[in-house]
Write an enzyme that holds these catalytic residues in place. Sequence first.
Site, short mmCIF file in Angstrom:
data_model
loop_
_atom_site.label_atom_id
_atom_site.label_comp_id
_atom_site.label_asym_id
_atom_site.label_seq_id
_atom_site.Cartn_x
_atom_site.Cartn_y
_atom_site.Cartn_z
N LYS A 189 40.39 46.37 47.92
CA LYS A 189 40.43 45.12 47.17
C LYS A 189 39.36 45.10 46.05
O LYS A 189 38.58 46.02 45.92
CB LYS A 189 40.25 43.93 48.11
C1 LIG Z 1 48.66 39.39 49.81
C2 LIG Z 1 47.85 39.91 50.96
N1 LIG Z 1 47.46 39.06 51.92
C3 LIG Z 1 46.74 39.48 52.97
C4 LIG Z 1 46.36 40.80 53.10
C5 LIG Z 1 45.60 41.21 54.32
O1 LIG Z 1 44.27 41.50 54.01
P1 LIG Z 1 43.30 42.09 55.14
O2 LIG Z 1 43.57 43.56 55.20
O3 LIG Z 1 41.92 41.77 54.63
O4 LIG Z 1 43.60 41.39 56.39
C6 LIG Z 1 46.74 41.72 52.12
C7 LIG Z 1 46.35 43.12 52.25
O5 LIG Z 1 46.58 43.96 51.45
C8 LIG Z 1 47.52 41.27 51.03
O6 LIG Z 1 47.93 42.11 50.07
#
Ligand SMILES: Cc1ncc(COP(=O)(O)O)c(C=O)c1O
Length: 385
Positions: A189
């Site tokens: 990210k």
């Molecule tokens: C739109 C979106 N929401 C949530 C997530 C989940 O993030 P995390 O891996 O921090 O739980 C992602 C992961 O790529 C995502 O692209």
Amino acid sequence: MTAQIPNLTQVPWNRPSLGEDEIAEVTDTIRSGWLTHGPKAAALEQAVRDELGVPDAFAVSSCTAALHLALLAAGIGDGDEVITPSLTFCAAPNALRQVGARPVFVDVEPATYNVCPEQAEAAITAATKAMVVMHYGGHPCDLAAFRDLADQHGLLLIEDAAHALLARRDGLRAGTVGDLAAFSFYANKVITTGEGGMLLGRRDLVQRARLLGRHGIDASVWQRHSGGRTAGYEVTVPGLKYVMSDLAAAVGLPQWRKLAAFTARRAEIAAAYTGALAGLPGLATPAVLPGVEPGWFLYSIFIDPAHAPLTREESAERLRTEYGIATSQHFRPVHTLQVHSGSVTCPLPVTETAAARQLSLPCYPAMTDDQVTQVITAVRALWGC
Ligand SMILES: Cc1ncc(COP(=O)(O)O)c(C=O)c1O
């Protein structure tokens, strides 16, 4: 021993920008002897509150954890319908299913691939309790329209702002318009803590989430230890364990300070790509609507097989094998995933077309100018330029 990440490609799809600042902060945390959720996590929460002006923020172990806690804190549960896009990662729809709610997938807009307010409004029923919107690739959805819609219909608005750490639309900052919002600090990210996330928004809901995210215990371990109260606590709700560790927060603190610089570099790369690739036949570059400053988590191209010299799959394969450039795809629509195939949907033609054509090019601050040129040259060469 330092684990070496194999150098599989010359231009990886993503690589985090980590340096001496992060190493120093992590070293400081290790030396301090306090590794779990404590002063560093609190400092990261404070940094988010200060910059975004939100009432509260809770540092958690992932964006998925933040989304799950958001639903639990808001009391979304059995049989509640929640409107959300299918062109997203499975995290929010999975969390909805975990609490017993029913995701109602609606289509996205053809310009930005963000969930469409008109489609969302058409999907509202007596069972609708909330909307979980997502800012595709870092381009905010129509925040003002969704806020109005939520207020008119008495719905909770949750922003899955995993892609949109420093993004604005019509003067509104992504992450500050929903009743709650979730950021991701996953390794790929815009800023990272390795694994991590932040839940922010209304104080009553974030406080409830904080309680639910530390087992339902009435005070954090740091609060109890720093107050000399190491034993004796009460559990007031059946909570889970979702806190961010101070080790992760130590990576996040210097990363947060670099967020503006990282986003500026992403925007610079995006501008170079758009300048060089816009107008190639059958290749669409990402739209940026007036009044929008995107976070540029993704740089997407959309390849129309009827007009491009090669398909999305052929492009990805040739970029990898002939030019050493890794790409990615965002996303396989959630309603096509086995576990969500029975969910409520209306027809989703824009989602399905976008998902079949989208290709994410490398776009991150650790890229050198030479690598950016390499990507541009390779794509143009595939198009015969
Ligand atoms: C739109 C979106 N929401 C949530 C997530 C989940 O993030 P995390 O891996 O921090 O739980 C992602 C992961 O790529 C995502 O692209």
